[in-house]
Write a protein that holds these residues in place. Structure first.
Motif, PDB file in Angstrom:
ATOM      1  N   ILE A  39      14.818  -3.198  -4.929  1.00  0.00           N
ATOM      2  CA  ILE A  39      13.609  -2.731  -4.238  1.00  0.00           C
ATOM      3  C   ILE A  39      13.162  -3.816  -3.273  1.00  0.00           C
ATOM      4  CG2 ILE A  39      11.225  -2.000  -4.572  1.00  0.00           C
ATOM      5  CD1 ILE A  39      12.177  -1.566  -7.636  1.00  0.00           C
ATOM      6  N   GLY A  40      13.173  -3.520  -1.980  1.00  0.00           N
ATOM      7  CA  GLY A  40      12.738  -4.501  -0.980  1.00  0.00           C
ATOM      8  C   GLY A  40      11.288  -4.894  -1.220  1.00  0.00           C
ATOM      9  N   ALA A  41      10.971  -6.155  -0.939  1.00  0.00           N
ATOM     10  CA  ALA A  41       9.630  -6.675  -1.242  1.00  0.00           C
ATOM     11  C   ALA A  41       8.534  -5.932  -0.490  1.00  0.00           C
ATOM     12  CB  ALA A  41       9.569  -8.159  -0.903  1.00  0.00           C
ATOM     13  N   LEU A  42       8.883  -5.288   0.656  1.00  0.00           N
ATOM     14  CA  LEU A  42       7.848  -4.607   1.440  1.00  0.00           C
ATOM     15  C   LEU A  42       7.747  -3.110   1.139  1.00  0.00           C
ATOM     16  CD1 LEU A  42       8.367  -6.317   4.925  1.00  0.00           C
ATOM     17  CD2 LEU A  42       6.445  -6.641   3.358  1.00  0.00           C
ATOM     18  N   VAL A  43       8.524  -2.620   0.175  1.00  0.00           N
ATOM     19  CA  VAL A  43       8.385  -1.204  -0.214  1.00  0.00           C
ATOM     20  C   VAL A  43       6.975  -1.012  -0.761  1.00  0.00           C
ATOM     21  CG1 VAL A  43       9.163   0.574  -1.823  1.00  0.00           C
ATOM     22  CG2 VAL A  43      10.833  -0.936  -0.707  1.00  0.00           C
ATOM     23  N   SER A  44       6.272  -0.008  -0.233  1.00  0.00           N
ATOM     24  CA  SER A  44       4.888   0.181  -0.678  1.00  0.00           C
ATOM     25  C   SER A  44       4.867   0.730  -2.094  1.00  0.00           C
ATOM     26  CB  SER A  44       4.149   1.128   0.265  1.00  0.00           C
ATOM     27  OG  SER A  44       4.586   2.456   0.044  1.00  0.00           O
ATOM     28  N   ASN A  45       3.767   0.499  -2.777  1.00  0.00           N
ATOM     29  CA  ASN A  45       3.596   1.036  -4.127  1.00  0.00           C
ATOM     30  C   ASN A  45       3.705   2.558  -4.128  1.00  0.00           C
ATOM     31  OD1 ASN A  45       1.184  -1.351  -5.597  1.00  0.00           O
ATOM     32  ND2 ASN A  45       3.248  -1.637  -4.836  1.00  0.00           N
ATOM     33  N   SER A  46       3.216   3.211  -3.064  1.00  0.00           N
ATOM     34  CA  SER A  46       3.321   4.673  -2.962  1.00  0.00           C
ATOM     35  C   SER A  46       4.766   5.121  -2.866  1.00  0.00           C
ATOM     36  CB  SER A  46       2.619   5.187  -1.699  1.00  0.00           C
ATOM     37  OG  SER A  46       1.274   4.906  -1.725  1.00  0.00           O
ATOM     38  N   ASP A  47       5.518   4.477  -1.966  1.00  0.00           N
ATOM     39  CA  ASP A  47       6.912   4.881  -1.774  1.00  0.00           C
ATOM     40  C   ASP A  47       7.743   4.626  -3.020  1.00  0.00           C
ATOM     41  OD1 ASP A  47       6.875   5.957   0.819  1.00  0.00           O
ATOM     42  OD2 ASP A  47       6.843   3.962   1.698  1.00  0.00           O
ATOM     43  N   LEU A  48       7.450   3.538  -3.706  1.00  0.00           N
ATOM     44  CA  LEU A  48       8.212   3.233  -4.915  1.00  0.00           C
ATOM     45  C   LEU A  48       7.905   4.262  -6.012  1.00  0.00           C
ATOM     46  CD1 LEU A  48      10.195   1.349  -6.296  1.00  0.00           C
ATOM     47  CD2 LEU A  48       8.289  -0.157  -6.913  1.00  0.00           C
ATOM     48  N   ALA A  49       6.637   4.599  -6.166  1.00  0.00           N
ATOM     49  CA  ALA A  49       6.257   5.567  -7.207  1.00  0.00           C
ATOM     50  C   ALA A  49       6.841   6.947  -6.928  1.00  0.00           C
ATOM     51  CB  ALA A  49       4.733   5.659  -7.313  1.00  0.00           C
ATOM     52  N   ALA A  50       6.985   7.290  -5.622  1.00  0.00           N
ATOM     53  CA  ALA A  50       7.438   8.632  -5.257  1.00  0.00           C
ATOM     54  C   ALA A  50       8.957   8.742  -5.142  1.00  0.00           C
ATOM     55  CB  ALA A  50       6.791   9.048  -3.927  1.00  0.00           C
ATOM     56  N   ASP A  51       9.653   7.611  -5.163  1.00  0.00           N
ATOM     57  CA  ASP A  51      11.119   7.649  -5.023  1.00  0.00           C
ATOM     58  C   ASP A  51      11.725   8.446  -6.190  1.00  0.00           C
ATOM     59  OD1 ASP A  51      13.513   5.945  -3.558  1.00  0.00           O
ATOM     60  OD2 ASP A  51      13.960   6.394  -5.659  1.00  0.00           O
ATOM     61  N   MET A  52      12.549   9.438  -5.862  1.00  0.00           N
ATOM     62  CA  MET A  52      13.037  10.343  -6.921  1.00  0.00           C
ATOM     63  C   MET A  52      13.918   9.604  -7.938  1.00  0.00           C
ATOM     64  SD  MET A  52      12.489  13.266  -8.147  1.00  0.00           S
ATOM     65  CE  MET A  52      11.909  14.597  -7.086  1.00  0.00           C
ATOM     66  N   ARG A  53      14.633   8.568  -7.487  1.00  0.00           N
ATOM     67  CA  ARG A  53      15.444   7.802  -8.451  1.00  0.00           C
ATOM     68  C   ARG A  53      14.542   7.093  -9.457  1.00  0.00           C
ATOM     69  NH1 ARG A  53      18.390   4.582  -3.688  1.00  0.00           N
ATOM     70  NH2 ARG A  53      16.263   4.890  -2.950  1.00  0.00           N
ATOM     71  N   VAL A  54      13.421   6.569  -8.974  1.00  0.00           N
ATOM     72  CA  VAL A  54      12.488   5.890  -9.882  1.00  0.00           C
ATOM     73  C   VAL A  54      11.844   6.914 -10.819  1.00  0.00           C
ATOM     74  CG1 VAL A  54      10.393   4.474 -10.015  1.00  0.00           C
ATOM     75  CG2 VAL A  54      12.070   4.056  -8.205  1.00  0.00           C
ATOM     76  N   ARG A  55      11.452   8.067 -10.255  1.00  0.00           N
ATOM     77  CA  ARG A  55      10.806   9.091 -11.084  1.00  0.00           C
ATOM     78  C   ARG A  55      11.740   9.579 -12.178  1.00  0.00           C
ATOM     79  NH1 ARG A  55       8.700  12.512  -5.997  1.00  0.00           N
ATOM     80  NH2 ARG A  55       8.440  14.235  -7.451  1.00  0.00           N
ATOM     81  N   GLN A  56      13.038   9.716 -11.844  1.00  0.00           N
ATOM     82  CA  GLN A  56      13.977  10.260 -12.827  1.00  0.00           C
ATOM     83  C   GLN A  56      14.483   9.209 -13.801  1.00  0.00           C
ATOM     84  OE1 GLN A  56      16.883  12.058 -10.218  1.00  0.00           O
ATOM     85  NE2 GLN A  56      15.787  14.015 -10.183  1.00  0.00           N
TER      86      GLN A  56
ATOM     87  N   GLY B  17      -5.185   5.765  -3.986  1.00  0.00           N
ATOM     88  CA  GLY B  17      -4.179   6.245  -3.046  1.00  0.00           C
ATOM     89  C   GLY B  17      -4.115   5.392  -1.791  1.00  0.00           C
ATOM     90  N   GLN B  18      -5.284   4.998  -1.263  1.00  0.00           N
ATOM     91  CA  GLN B  18      -5.318   4.179  -0.046  1.00  0.00           C
ATOM     92  C   GLN B  18      -4.661   2.823  -0.282  1.00  0.00           C
ATOM     93  OE1 GLN B  18      -7.828   6.104  -1.218  1.00  0.00           O
ATOM     94  NE2 GLN B  18      -9.414   6.443   0.324  1.00  0.00           N
ATOM     95  N   LEU B  19      -5.002   2.188  -1.406  1.00  0.00           N
ATOM     96  CA  LEU B  19      -4.467   0.849  -1.678  1.00  0.00           C
ATOM     97  C   LEU B  19      -2.966   0.901  -1.940  1.00  0.00           C
ATOM     98  CD1 LEU B  19      -7.317  -0.620  -3.900  1.00  0.00           C
ATOM     99  CD2 LEU B  19      -6.725  -1.315  -1.586  1.00  0.00           C
ATOM    100  N   ARG B  20      -2.512   1.923  -2.658  1.00  0.00           N
ATOM    101  CA  ARG B  20      -1.072   2.011  -2.950  1.00  0.00           C
ATOM    102  C   ARG B  20      -0.255   2.190  -1.671  1.00  0.00           C
ATOM    103  NH1 ARG B  20      -3.113   5.125  -7.370  1.00  0.00           N
ATOM    104  NH2 ARG B  20      -2.638   7.088  -6.319  1.00  0.00           N
ATOM    105  N   ASN B  21      -0.877   2.793  -0.645  1.00  0.00           N
ATOM    106  CA  ASN B  21      -0.160   2.948   0.633  1.00  0.00           C
ATOM    107  C   ASN B  21       0.029   1.618   1.342  1.00  0.00           C
ATOM    108  OD1 ASN B  21       0.329   5.678   0.616  1.00  0.00           O
ATOM    109  ND2 ASN B  21      -1.589   6.223   1.629  1.00  0.00           N
TER     110      ASN B  21
END
Lengths: 172, 319
Positions: B62-79, B94-98
């Motif tokens: 996971i790249g250091a600049l991946v946002s918390n939102s994108d990481l949480a929504a990534d289907m590989r992470v979810r699964q 929601g605002q802060l995670r973005n």
């Protein structure tokens, strides 16, 4: 320092102190006072704007870091006589009392509906792996928890957002 | 905010060695407005190429600049790593995670209200000035790993899940890159609460590496004063696999209770090979809490942790 901001489709060249937050740039330098300063610490959400489609707290963002980013403020969502669906729904559902948090609520909800359309789960979503999300009151409250309303107009805010979300679901 | 010089790094080598990086900025700018952080130079790293989540050695990088939102929504992470998605989604708004990034989330300050109030002495803000929390309002403070110099807690949810997942932190420094196990990444406060991690001056987090997901059920449970957008009083990231009615493998990490994400391998060993009974859970939890101590206002966290853990284990051990 010199920086260029793109706000609601218009480009603005600014010469500002690097300490200037995006919120202060909007309000004090560009006369866009729709975005409000509440806590100035990212806790209340009154300053919420949309940056490249994502809702953010403009008070916790330096203006000089935002060149090349498309910013949308509440002024860019609609105008009197040409309201956005959420602006219109907030009026009809009486989704405010003093109105101070409303621009932030509307910017936040506008981007939040897109997050839900993209299938983003929330902390209260049962099935993390679902491709779609249905926005009931619990989902809307959780997803909007970064926007406080001191008048506590929450029931009507949730109603307004749910109506627009259901209309979008029908349209699809 | 005190004045600072702003510069933007165009590649990783240009950023390494700089005194203060900024990415999402949600914690740094907050603390700068309070006068708690006063950098005279900040380096914007948001344009660096560290925004991807890649399949890597059977896990994810996971790249250091991946946002918390994108990481949480990534289907590989979810699964595959649902404990991580759940932890991320239970943190902030929601605002802060973005805005918040993976690297920045790890490096948010371990903090308490006295740290953020410049009128109160604080050993973390000014080493040697004293700790105002001890003897003060301590509802959010640590019951494990604290010292007589500092009792603040690390507020990240993401890092708690990553601790249970045995994540590695990839950093780039003047002498090249290295990987640090997340379990070795945070320092305990001891007599230097101002130093929170083992990072050397100028080192830049470039990625977090998740090993292949462990087998078994995963969950994240967070107990807090509000239903949403609040720090944990107690949180548990849990991964448990069962075999023949017995606990085969566990990984459990705890948030809201210590100056860093808390993990205790001796406690975990006391669960393995046993039937998932209340007696098993309680005996193991006695080990986890052997050195726990409250400060008055946070005494309730000791029974709260025991009960939350019992609920999590009961859920995860169901076959």
């Amino acid at each position: 320092m010199k920086t260029t901001l793109t706000i609601n489709g218009n480009t603005h060249a600014l010469d500002i102190d690097p300490r200037t937050t995006l919120l202060d740039a909007l309000r004090n330098h560009l006369d866009l006072t729709g975005s409000k300063k509440g806590c100035d610490h990212g806790q209340c959400g009154a300053c919420t704007v949309i940056a490249d489609g994502r809702r953010i707290n403009s008070c916790l963002t330096l203006a000089c870091m935002m060149d090349g980013v498309e910013i949308t403020t509440v002024e860019g969502l609609g105008k009197p006589g040409d309201l956005s669906p959420l602006q219109d729904a907030f009026v009809r559902h009486d989704g405010f009392q003093c109105g101070y948090c409303t621009p932030g609520q509307i910017c936040s909800a506008t981007a939040m509906l897109e997050e839900a359309r993209a299938g983003w789960p929330s902390a209260v979503t049962d099935n993390l792996e679902g491709e779609t999300v249905s926005l009931g009151n619990g989902e809307i409250s959780e997803r909007m928890s970064g926007n406080l309303c001191r008048c506590a107009a929450y029931p009507n805010i949730v109603d307004a957002i749910r109506e627009v979300s259901e209309r979008k679901e029908v349209a699809e | 905010m005190t004045p600072f010089n702003y510069e933007r790094a165009s590649d990783i080598s240009e950023a390494v060695g700089k005194p203060q990086f900024i990415a999402g900025g949600t914690n740094l700018l907050d603390l700068m407005k309070l006068g708690v952080e006063t950098p005279d130079r900040i380096t914007d790293i948001t344009r660096l190429d560290m925004k991807n989540i890649e399949d890597h050695e059977g896990g994810l990088r996971i790249g250091a600049l991946v946002s918390n939102s994108d990481l949480a929504a990534d289907m590989r992470v979810r699964q595959t790593y649902p404990v991580l998605s759940r932890a991320l989604l239970s943190g902030a708004s929601g605002q802060l995670r973005n805005m918040a990034t993976t690297g920045g989330n790890l490096l948010q300050r371990t903090r308490c209200y006295y740290f953020q109030d410049k009128s109160s002495p604080c050993n973390k803000r000014e080493p040697g000035s004293g700790c105002s929390a001890i003897g003060g309002v301590t509802r959010l403070h640590a019951i494990l790993g604290a010292s007589e110099h500092c009792i603040a807690t690390h507020p990240s949810d993401m890092a708690v899940a990553m601790q249970a997942l045995d994540a590695l932190v990839e950093v780039e420094g003047k002498d090249g890159s290295r990987r640090i196990a997340l379990s070795d990444f945070y320092r305990l406060p001891e007599d230097r609460p101002d130093r929170e991690t083992v990072l050397e001056y100028g080192e830049l987090i470039t990625a977090v590496v998740l090993p292949p997901a462990p087998t078994g059920k995963q969950t994240y449970r967070k107990v807090r004063d509000r239903a949403s957008y609040a720090f944990a009083l107690v949180s548990v990231a849990g991964i448990v696999s069962m075999q023949d009615g017995k606990i085969a493998q566990v990984a459990l990490a705890f948030g809201g209770v210590a100056p860093r994400p808390w993990r205790d391998l001796e406690f975990e060993a006391a669960l393995v090979g046993r039937a998932p009974t209340r007696e098993t859970f309680d005996a193991a939890t006695d080990i986890l809490l052997r050195d726990a101590s409250g400060q008055g206002g946070n005494d309730f966290k000791i029974p709260l942790l025991r009960r939350t853990l019992r609920a999590v284990l009961t859920e995860l051990c169901e076959e």
